[in-house]
Each structure stands twice: as structure tokens, then as C-alpha cells.
Design a protein around this motif. Structure first.
Motif, PDB file in Angstrom:
ATOM      1  N   THR A   1       7.570   3.571  -4.081  1.00 42.70           N
ATOM      2  CA  THR A   1       6.445   3.417  -3.156  1.00 42.70           C
ATOM      3  C   THR A   1       6.293   1.960  -2.723  1.00 42.70           C
ATOM      4  OG1 THR A   1       5.288   5.293  -4.132  1.00 42.70           O
ATOM      5  CG2 THR A   1       3.956   3.746  -2.865  1.00 42.70           C
TER       6      THR A   1
ATOM      7  N   THR B   1       6.757   0.787   1.083  1.00 41.13           N
ATOM      8  CA  THR B   1       5.618   0.166   1.760  1.00 41.13           C
ATOM      9  C   THR B   1       5.998  -1.189   2.350  1.00 41.13           C
ATOM     10  OG1 THR B   1       4.092   1.307   0.285  1.00 41.13           O
ATOM     11  CG2 THR B   1       3.228  -0.574   1.466  1.00 41.13           C
TER      12      THR B   1
ATOM     13  N   THR C   1       6.163  -1.920   6.311  1.00 41.30           N
ATOM     14  CA  THR C   1       5.371  -2.993   6.923  1.00 41.30           C
ATOM     15  C   THR C   1       6.262  -3.916   7.734  1.00 41.30           C
ATOM     16  OG1 THR C   1       3.798  -2.884   5.089  1.00 41.30           O
ATOM     17  CG2 THR C   1       3.743  -4.857   6.456  1.00 41.30           C
TER      18      THR C   1
ATOM     19  N   VAL D   1       0.447   0.821   8.005  1.00 41.46           N
ATOM     20  CA  VAL D   1       1.254   1.289   6.870  1.00 41.46           C
ATOM     21  C   VAL D   1       0.369   1.612   5.671  1.00 41.46           C
ATOM     22  CG1 VAL D   1       3.047   0.627   5.223  1.00 41.46           C
ATOM     23  CG2 VAL D   1       3.326   0.104   7.641  1.00 41.46           C
ATOM     24  N   ILE D   2      -0.582   0.740   5.376  1.00 47.66           N
ATOM     25  CA  ILE D   2      -1.465   0.972   4.235  1.00 47.66           C
ATOM     26  C   ILE D   2      -2.337   2.210   4.473  1.00 47.66           C
ATOM     27  CG2 ILE D   2      -3.440   0.033   2.985  1.00 47.66           C
ATOM     28  CD1 ILE D   2      -2.121  -2.735   3.351  1.00 47.66           C
TER      29      ILE D   2
ATOM     30  N   THR E   1      -0.152   5.331   4.056  1.00 49.93           N
ATOM     31  CA  THR E   1       0.150   5.562   2.641  1.00 49.93           C
ATOM     32  C   THR E   1      -1.061   6.138   1.914  1.00 49.93           C
ATOM     33  OG1 THR E   1       1.715   3.721   2.671  1.00 49.93           O
ATOM     34  CG2 THR E   1       0.963   4.467   0.522  1.00 49.93           C
TER      35      THR E   1
END
Length: 138
Positions: free
Chosen positions: A31, A35, A39, A58-59, A62
Motif C-alpha cells: 500500500t 500510494t 502520487t 490519491v489519499i 485510498t
């Protein structure tokens, strides 16, 4: 992603506490890698000026993915009841397969840059000899 798939297969074949810990560790590592790569990719697409917005996308994706998956599984189990293969698993595998195939259609935005992949740290040469602030970092 390959790390988490390998860990999940290992966990499915040989169920134990040690394999569960290993699977969770590999899921965390994969992960983190996905991530950071996501990004960087979004920053390439949106441009350097929108780096904060790219990280936010992206955050958010997720977080919503983790939360949405748990919510969908809980709702499915509440409706369907306890079963070995909930319907949501088949749905997620189908959606994942389609998204994995669609990933090949993403635009190529990488422009090769003439920079080193590994750079050594650089320090100012005019630091006073009494500068003790940089000592612990060495």
C-alpha cells in the motif's frame, strides 16, 4: 501489489497467526509503495503546480477504497448472511480485473530526465565549525 497477492495466497493456503502477520505486513508495504507511486504519477499528469491536489486525489481514493470496501462487505454479509464466498468478493474481483486492464490505457506522461536515480546528500560548504545542529544527522 504482487507482495500483497503473494501474502494473501500464502495466508489462504497455510492459515496461521504468523502468516496473518506476514500478510498484513506485506499489505502495508505494498500500500505504501502504491500510494507513493500513485502520487508521483498523478503529479506528472496534473503538473508540478498541482502536486498538493494530486496527493489529495490519491489519499482520498485510498481512504475511500479501504472504507468503501469494508462498508460494502459489511452490507453484503448483513443481507446475504454468513457464507464462504460473499457476492461482494466476486464483484470486487470483477471490478479489479476490469480496472487492471484499463490501467494499460492510461496516458504515458513520463519524460526521461537526465538525472541520477541515486543522489548523495549535499551540504553547504560555508557551515561554521561551531554548527552542532548537523552533527546528529551524520
Amino acid at each position: 501489489m504482487a507482495l500483497s497477492v503473494l501474502a494473501m495466497v500464502l495466508l489462504a493456503l497455510y492459515l496461521s497467526w504468523g502468516n496473518l502477520v506476514f500478510a498484513r505486513l506485506m499489505l502495508g508495504v505494498s500500500t505504501a509503495l502504491a500510494t507513493t507511486a500513485g502520487t508521483a504519477y498523478m503529479t506528472e499528469i496534473l503538473g508540478e503546480k498541482n502536486a498538493r491536489r494530486a496527493a489529495l486525489f490519491v489519499i482520498s481514493a485510498t481512504s475511500l477504497g479501504f472504507g468503501g470496501g469494508a462498508l460494502a462487505t459489511s452490507i453484503c454479509l448483513a443481507i446475504q448472511g454468513a457464507t464462504f464466498v460473499p457476492v461482494i468478493f466476486v464483484t470486487f474481483i470483477t471490478i479489479f480485473s476490469i480496472l487492471a486492464l484499463l490501467a494499460f490505457t492510461l496516458p504515458r506522461v513520463d519524460e526521461p530526465k537526465n538525472v541520477s536515480l541515486l543522489r548523495l546528500p549535499s551540504f553547504r560548504s560555508n557551515l561554521p565549525s561551531t554548527d552542532w545542529g548537523h552533527g546528529p544527522g551524520w
